[in-house]
Design an enzyme around this catalytic site. Structure first.
Site, PDB file in Angstrom:
ATOM      1  N   MET A 179       0.816  -1.206   0.000  1.00 10.68           N
ATOM      2  CA  MET A 179       0.000   0.000   0.000  1.00 10.68           C
ATOM      3  C   MET A 179       0.855   1.262   0.000  1.00 10.68           C
ATOM      4  O   MET A 179       0.744   2.102   0.896  1.00 10.68           O
ATOM      5  CB  MET A 179      -0.954  -0.023   1.199  1.00 10.68           C
ATOM      6  CG  MET A 179      -1.931  -1.178   1.141  1.00 10.68           C
ATOM      7  SD  MET A 179      -2.696  -1.340  -0.484  1.00 10.68           S
ATOM      8  CE  MET A 179      -4.241  -2.108  -0.058  1.00 10.68           C
ATOM      9  N   ASN A 234       1.336  -4.948 -10.380  1.00  5.88           N
ATOM     10  CA  ASN A 234       0.459  -4.720  -9.218  1.00  5.88           C
ATOM     11  C   ASN A 234      -0.889  -5.370  -9.494  1.00  5.88           C
ATOM     12  O   ASN A 234      -1.292  -5.513 -10.646  1.00  5.88           O
ATOM     13  CB  ASN A 234       0.251  -3.216  -8.994  1.00  5.88           C
ATOM     14  CG  ASN A 234      -0.628  -2.927  -7.790  1.00  5.88           C
ATOM     15  OD1 ASN A 234      -0.472  -3.562  -6.741  1.00  5.88           O
ATOM     16  ND2 ASN A 234      -1.556  -1.990  -7.918  1.00  5.88           N
ATOM     17  N   HIS A 276      -4.970  -4.894  -8.351  1.00  2.64           N
ATOM     18  CA  HIS A 276      -5.896  -3.953  -7.715  1.00  2.64           C
ATOM     19  C   HIS A 276      -7.317  -4.532  -7.811  1.00  2.64           C
ATOM     20  O   HIS A 276      -7.716  -5.025  -8.869  1.00  2.64           O
ATOM     21  CB  HIS A 276      -5.816  -2.595  -8.410  1.00  2.64           C
ATOM     22  CG  HIS A 276      -6.680  -1.578  -7.748  1.00  2.64           C
ATOM     23  ND1 HIS A 276      -6.375  -1.037  -6.514  1.00  2.64           N
ATOM     24  CD2 HIS A 276      -7.867  -1.032  -8.117  1.00  2.64           C
ATOM     25  CE1 HIS A 276      -7.325  -0.200  -6.159  1.00  2.64           C
ATOM     26  NE2 HIS A 276      -8.247  -0.178  -7.119  1.00  2.64           N
ATOM     27  N   GLU A 324       4.315   5.717 -12.061  1.00  2.00           N
ATOM     28  CA  GLU A 324       4.390   6.627 -10.899  1.00  2.00           C
ATOM     29  C   GLU A 324       3.021   6.970 -10.333  1.00  2.00           C
ATOM     30  O   GLU A 324       2.916   7.525  -9.255  1.00  2.00           O
ATOM     31  CB  GLU A 324       5.091   7.951 -11.261  1.00  2.00           C
ATOM     32  CG  GLU A 324       6.578   7.847 -11.484  1.00  2.00           C
ATOM     33  CD  GLU A 324       6.906   7.590 -12.945  1.00  2.00           C
ATOM     34  OE1 GLU A 324       5.968   7.239 -13.728  1.00  2.00           O
ATOM     35  OE2 GLU A 324       8.075   7.711 -13.316  1.00  2.00           O
ATOM     36  N   GLU A 330      -8.680 -12.632  -7.932  1.00  2.00           N
ATOM     37  CA  GLU A 330      -7.307 -12.098  -7.836  1.00  2.00           C
ATOM     38  C   GLU A 330      -6.298 -13.238  -7.780  1.00  2.00           C
ATOM     39  O   GLU A 330      -5.252 -13.201  -8.430  1.00  2.00           O
ATOM     40  CB  GLU A 330      -7.151 -11.229  -6.585  1.00  2.00           C
ATOM     41  CG  GLU A 330      -7.940  -9.937  -6.612  1.00  2.00           C
ATOM     42  CD  GLU A 330      -7.645  -9.071  -5.387  1.00  2.00           C
ATOM     43  OE1 GLU A 330      -6.458  -8.899  -5.046  1.00  2.00           O
ATOM     44  OE2 GLU A 330      -8.591  -8.566  -4.773  1.00  2.00           O
TER      45      GLU A 330
HETATM   46  C1  GAR Z   1      -5.840  -7.227  -2.400  1.00  2.00           C
HETATM   47  O1  GAR Z   1      -7.235  -7.191  -2.530  1.00  2.00           O
HETATM   48  C2  GAR Z   1      -5.190  -6.329  -3.435  1.00  2.00           C
HETATM   49  O2  GAR Z   1      -5.863  -6.338  -4.669  1.00  2.00           O
HETATM   50  C3  GAR Z   1      -5.282  -4.979  -2.779  1.00  2.00           C
HETATM   51  O3  GAR Z   1      -4.953  -5.228  -1.443  1.00  2.00           O
HETATM   52  C4  GAR Z   1      -5.402  -6.552  -1.099  1.00  2.00           C
HETATM   53  C5  GAR Z   1      -4.247  -7.286  -0.465  1.00  2.00           C
HETATM   54  O4  GAR Z   1      -4.661  -8.537  -0.001  1.00  2.00           O
HETATM   55  N1  GAR Z   1      -4.404  -4.031  -3.383  1.00  2.00           N
HETATM   56  C6  GAR Z   1      -4.723  -2.742  -3.580  1.00  2.00           C
HETATM   57  O5  GAR Z   1      -5.765  -2.247  -3.215  1.00  2.00           O
HETATM   58  C7  GAR Z   1      -3.660  -1.928  -4.317  1.00  2.00           C
HETATM   59  N2  GAR Z   1      -4.150  -0.651  -4.652  1.00  2.00           N
HETATM   60  P1  GAR Z   1      -3.610  -9.661   0.308  1.00  2.00           P
HETATM   61  O6  GAR Z   1      -2.601  -9.036   1.268  1.00  2.00           O
HETATM   62  O7  GAR Z   1      -4.406 -10.744   0.970  1.00  2.00           O
HETATM   63  O8  GAR Z   1      -2.977 -10.080  -0.988  1.00  2.00           O
END
Ligand code: GAR
Length: 216
Positions: A105, A122, A124, A157, A189
């Site tokens: 994050m 990444n 998202h 960026e 995901e």
């Molecule tokens: C996931 O849902 C990922 O897509 C999101 O954080 C979560 C992490 O979960 N990422 C974002 O929002 C990036 N902008 P995890 O630690 O269980 O993989």
């Protein structure tokens, strides 16, 4: 005297690509990537380092339990440039070829992007460009979307912005709340990220403008 050893050399297997995983929390996407490598769904890859910016990130513990190398650089109280310099040095020390942000994050500095050109991915939890930033699943639910999903993209960026590699759509059901929707997006995901990594490592693609185009 001439030798012909070159002509009779056996083809060498490709050197496994070394992945650097960056995370800030739970680490379920990291574990999905580790499982996909173990299953052979990401061929010729290994996890070289799992790196967190939060000391008590559960994903870091999970990596230790798997016996993987880990590192933690706490970002709180440091400038982005200072923190990223440590992270870049660590990734280089572990000879990382591809950086995978898995719930990391933090926005990356221009120096970080330049250190790994087109080599940072990444995931998202929205169909970008809709709902970048925090709590994307809740944003989509509250907006009243009937279709949500996730996106794997190259990192630039800007926040949740680079060239899109693949997206998975998830219907929003009448029975959903933000939590059940987020759960179903997360299942997608866990499929999408390993698939995108395998595609990138295959090298069978080109990027034209903002478009990722597979090369058959
Ligand atoms: C996931 O849902 C990922 O897509 C999101 O954080 C979560 C992490 O979960 N990422 C974002 O929002 C990036 N902008 P995890 O630690 O269980 O993989």
């Amino acid at each position: 005297m001439t030798t012909h050893s070159q002509a009779h050399a056996l083809p060498q297997p490709p050197t496994p690509a070394r992945l650097g995983i960056l995370l800030s929390g739970r680490g379920s996407n990291f574990l999905a990537i580790a499982q996909a490598i173990a299953d052979g769904r990401i061929p010729a890859a290994s996890i070289a380092i799992v790196l967190a910016n939060v000391e008590d990130a559960p994903g870091l513990d999970a990596a230790r339990r798997l016996g993987l190398p880990t590192a933690c650089f706490v970002s709180r109280g440091r400038t982005r440039a200072q923190h990223d310099a440590d992270v870049i040095a660590c990734l280089r020390q572990h000879q990382v070829d591809l950086v995978c942000l898995a719930g990391y994050m933090r926005l990356l500095s221009p120096a970080f992007i330049a250190a790994f050109p087109q080599r940072i991915l990444n995931i998202h939890p929205s169909l970008l460009p809709a709902f970048p930033g925090l709590d994307a699943q809740t944003q989509a639910f509250d907006y009243g979307c009937t279709l949500a999903g996730c996106t794997v993209h190259f990192v630039d960026e800007h926040l949740d912005h680079g060239v899109i590699i693949l997206q998975r759509a998830v219907p929003v059901l009448p029975t959903d709340d933000a939590h059940t929707l987020a759960q179903r997006i997360l299942e997608q995901e866990h499929q999408a990220y390993p698939e995108a990594i395998a595609r990138v490592l295959s090298g069978h693609y080109q990027i034209t403008g903002r478009r990722y185009l597979p090369i058959p």
